[in-house]
Structures are given as structure tokens and as C-alpha cells.
Motif scaffolding. Structure first.
Motif, PDB file in Angstrom:
ATOM      1  N   ASP A 139    -119.081 -10.670  71.933  1.00  0.00           N
ATOM      2  CA  ASP A 139    -119.233 -10.795  70.480  1.00  0.00           C
ATOM      3  C   ASP A 139    -120.121  -9.700  69.906  1.00  0.00           C
ATOM      4  O   ASP A 139    -119.852  -9.172  68.828  1.00  0.00           O
ATOM      5  N   ASP A 172    -118.097  -6.492  69.909  1.00  0.00           N
ATOM      6  CA  ASP A 172    -117.114  -6.523  68.831  1.00  0.00           C
ATOM      7  C   ASP A 172    -117.754  -6.254  67.477  1.00  0.00           C
ATOM      8  O   ASP A 172    -117.162  -5.596  66.617  1.00  0.00           O
ATOM      9  N   TYR A 173    -118.954  -6.753  67.306  1.00  0.00           N
ATOM     10  CA  TYR A 173    -119.596  -6.659  65.994  1.00  0.00           C
ATOM     11  C   TYR A 173    -120.119  -5.258  65.696  1.00  0.00           C
ATOM     12  O   TYR A 173    -119.948  -4.761  64.575  1.00  0.00           O
ATOM     13  N   VAL A 174    -120.770  -4.621  66.659  1.00  0.00           N
ATOM     14  CA  VAL A 174    -121.410  -3.328  66.374  1.00  0.00           C
ATOM     15  C   VAL A 174    -120.679  -2.144  66.992  1.00  0.00           C
ATOM     16  O   VAL A 174    -121.023  -0.997  66.713  1.00  0.00           O
ATOM     17  N   TYR A 218    -127.522 -11.248  69.344  1.00  0.00           N
ATOM     18  CA  TYR A 218    -126.666 -12.369  68.953  1.00  0.00           C
ATOM     19  C   TYR A 218    -127.355 -13.228  67.895  1.00  0.00           C
ATOM     20  O   TYR A 218    -126.725 -13.677  66.927  1.00  0.00           O
ATOM     21  N   PHE A 247    -127.058 -11.334  64.594  1.00  0.00           N
ATOM     22  CA  PHE A 247    -125.713 -11.216  64.034  1.00  0.00           C
ATOM     23  C   PHE A 247    -125.050 -12.562  63.754  1.00  0.00           C
ATOM     24  O   PHE A 247    -124.299 -12.704  62.793  1.00  0.00           O
ATOM     25  N   PHE A 248    -125.314 -13.555  64.593  1.00  0.00           N
ATOM     26  CA  PHE A 248    -124.621 -14.845  64.470  1.00  0.00           C
ATOM     27  C   PHE A 248    -125.607 -16.015  64.532  1.00  0.00           C
ATOM     28  O   PHE A 248    -125.503 -16.878  65.410  1.00  0.00           O
ATOM     29  N   SER A 252    -131.479  -4.569  66.851  1.00  0.00           N
ATOM     30  CA  SER A 252    -130.271  -5.023  66.166  1.00  0.00           C
ATOM     31  C   SER A 252    -130.425  -5.122  64.654  1.00  0.00           C
ATOM     32  O   SER A 252    -129.425  -5.113  63.937  1.00  0.00           O
ATOM     33  N   ARG A 256    -127.339  -5.208  61.387  1.00  0.00           N
ATOM     34  CA  ARG A 256    -126.914  -6.579  61.104  1.00  0.00           C
ATOM     35  C   ARG A 256    -125.798  -6.651  60.068  1.00  0.00           C
ATOM     36  O   ARG A 256    -125.099  -7.658  59.985  1.00  0.00           O
ATOM     37  N   GLY A 316    -121.029  -5.014  60.981  1.00  0.00           N
ATOM     38  CA  GLY A 316    -119.827  -5.610  61.554  1.00  0.00           C
ATOM     39  C   GLY A 316    -118.623  -5.423  60.656  1.00  0.00           C
ATOM     40  O   GLY A 316    -118.737  -5.115  59.465  1.00  0.00           O
ATOM     41  N   PHE A 365    -115.012 -10.277  60.030  1.00  0.00           N
ATOM     42  CA  PHE A 365    -115.780 -11.116  60.966  1.00  0.00           C
ATOM     43  C   PHE A 365    -116.374 -12.294  60.228  1.00  0.00           C
ATOM     44  O   PHE A 365    -117.060 -12.133  59.224  1.00  0.00           O
ATOM     45  N   TYR A 385    -118.650 -15.867  60.071  1.00  0.00           N
ATOM     46  CA  TYR A 385    -119.738 -16.628  60.669  1.00  0.00           C
ATOM     47  C   TYR A 385    -119.361 -18.095  60.675  1.00  0.00           C
ATOM     48  O   TYR A 385    -118.698 -18.578  59.750  1.00  0.00           O
TER      49      TYR A 385
END
Length: 221
Positions: free
Chosen positions: A80, A83-85, A146, A149-150, A207, A211, A214, A218, A220
Motif C-alpha cells: 500500500d 502504491d501510494y508514493v 502507513y 497515509f492511511f 513520509s 502525504r 498519492g 486512492f 481512504y
């Protein structure tokens, strides 16, 4: 579909573990020499030697359950985050967090516990000679990412033997709190809690600038 760096890292770790299991671990003396060379040994790093071990130690696992748990966590959080960054930033967070974890582990011993790892001191403190190995410091960095981001994505975890489902900030926050408590109360444990805490802090800070990086699709949850 391109090959994910997460899978490449897992494969590399497994290959190294198989090599150690099949060819190195059969001889205790050879294994010890290998760990001193490729693990992070405080007395070496403090004195500017064997600095490449700050990277190599992340790929060294000896125990089956050690690599199993680490690779499961890498799979869980790595995909994840990557995939995001994107792959480049993912690798940046992973490796810098891993290096920061090792350095914080050493700094904690030397600065906070006043451990003298000078080669001129006799006898040399045992903690100065123990190599640290494993990918967990870097993986805790991914856990920090993580969390950034999530934070509200649901994670499935175990509280003892009780399965729970909770937002990421609750699960990861609780887990890091436990690691911090163990770091403060059992600093000379065979588990490098200091590296876990240091890696997490590094990953979280690294991170923050990404943030909002992404993809727009995407979601949340």
C-alpha cells in the motif's frame, strides 16, 4: 504489470535467509563471523568501521519465524505504501528508515545508557559486540508511513490471542507504544526494540512531505 519493489525485497530477504540456512548456519563459528560482518555491530559503527552493514543487516535473518513475521509485515504494509508514493519514494523511506533504526539503536546505548564502545576499553561491554540483524527497523518505518497515509484504514490484528479490527492509528499506535515501553524497561533484550522505535519515527517523519502525493483514485477507509 510491473514488478513491485515490495516483492523484490521479500524475495531478496528469502534468498539470503535460504543461503544462511543452507550454507552458513551449519557451523556456529562461520555463522558468528557472518553476523559480525553483515550485522550492525555497535563497536564497529561507532568507530567508523563496517559501515556497509547499516544496509546489509536489513537482509539478514537466521530464525524461520523471524523472517516469516518480518516478510508478512513487509507484504502487509509495503504494497500500500509503494502504491501510494511510488517505488522510488517507497525505497527511500524503507532504506533510510532502516539505517536510522540501526543508528538510533546504537545512539540509545551509547548516549542514554552511557555505554562505552571504544576498542581501547577492557573488557569491552558485551552489548557493544552483539550484531543486530533483520528488516524490522525498515518495516517499522513503513508502519510510520502507513500511519501517515492511511490513519483510518482498518487493520486486523491480535491483542494477545484475541483478534481485533481497528483503525490503523489505533493498532499501530498501540503496537509502537508497547515497543517503546519495552525499549525503556528491557534495553538489553535480544529483540532490538530501540531499532523498532527509531525506524518508526524515521518513517513517520520521512513520509510527511509525501502525504498528499498519492493518486487521486486512492480512497481512504
Amino acid at each position: 504489470m510491473s514488478v513491485r519493489a515490495t516483492y523484490v525485497l521479500i524475495a531478496a530477504n528469502v534468498v539470503v535467509w535460504l543461503f544462511i540456512t543452507l550454507f552458513i548456519s551449519r557451523s556456529p563459528s562461520v555463522l558468528w563471523s557472518f553476523l559480525l560482518s553483515f550485522g550492525v555491530v555497535p563497536i564497529f559503527v561507532v568507530n567508523g568501521a563496517n559501515l556497509f552493514s547499516l544496509l546489509s543487516y536489513m537482509f539478514v535473518h537466521v530464525d524461520f519465524f523471524h523472517i516469516l513475521l518480518n516478510m508478512y509485515a513487509l507484504l502487509l504494509f509495503g504494497r500500500d505504501v509503494e502504491d501510494y508514493v511510488g517505488t522510488g519514494r517507497f525505497l527511500f523511506i524503507y532504506f533510510v528508515s532502516g539505517v536510522a533504526a540501526a543508528l538510533f539503536h546504537i545512539f540509545y546505548f551509547v548516549a542514554f545508557l552511557s555505554l562505552n564502545c571504544s576498542p581501547t576499553i577492557r573488557p569491552i561491554p558485551q552489548a557493544c559486540l552483539i550484531p543486530s540483524i533483520g528488516a524490522s527497523g525498515a518495516i517499522f518505518g513503513l508502519m510510520g508511513a502507513y500511519l501517515v497515509f492511511f490513519p483510518f484504514r482498518k487493520l486486523y490484528a491480535f491483542l494477545g490471542f484475541i483478534p481485533i479490527v481497528a483503525p490503523a492509528f489505533v493498532v499501530i499506535g498501540f503496537f509502537v507504544l508497547i515497543q517503546t515501553l519495552f525499549m525503556l524497561t528491557t534495553p538489553f533484550s535480544t529483540i532490538a526494540y530501540t531499532a523498532h522505535v527509531g525506524g518508526f519515527a524515521a518513517g513517520l517523519l520521512l513520509s510527511l512531505p509525501f502525504r498528499n502525493a498519492g493518486p487521486s483514485y486512492f480512497f481512504y477507509e
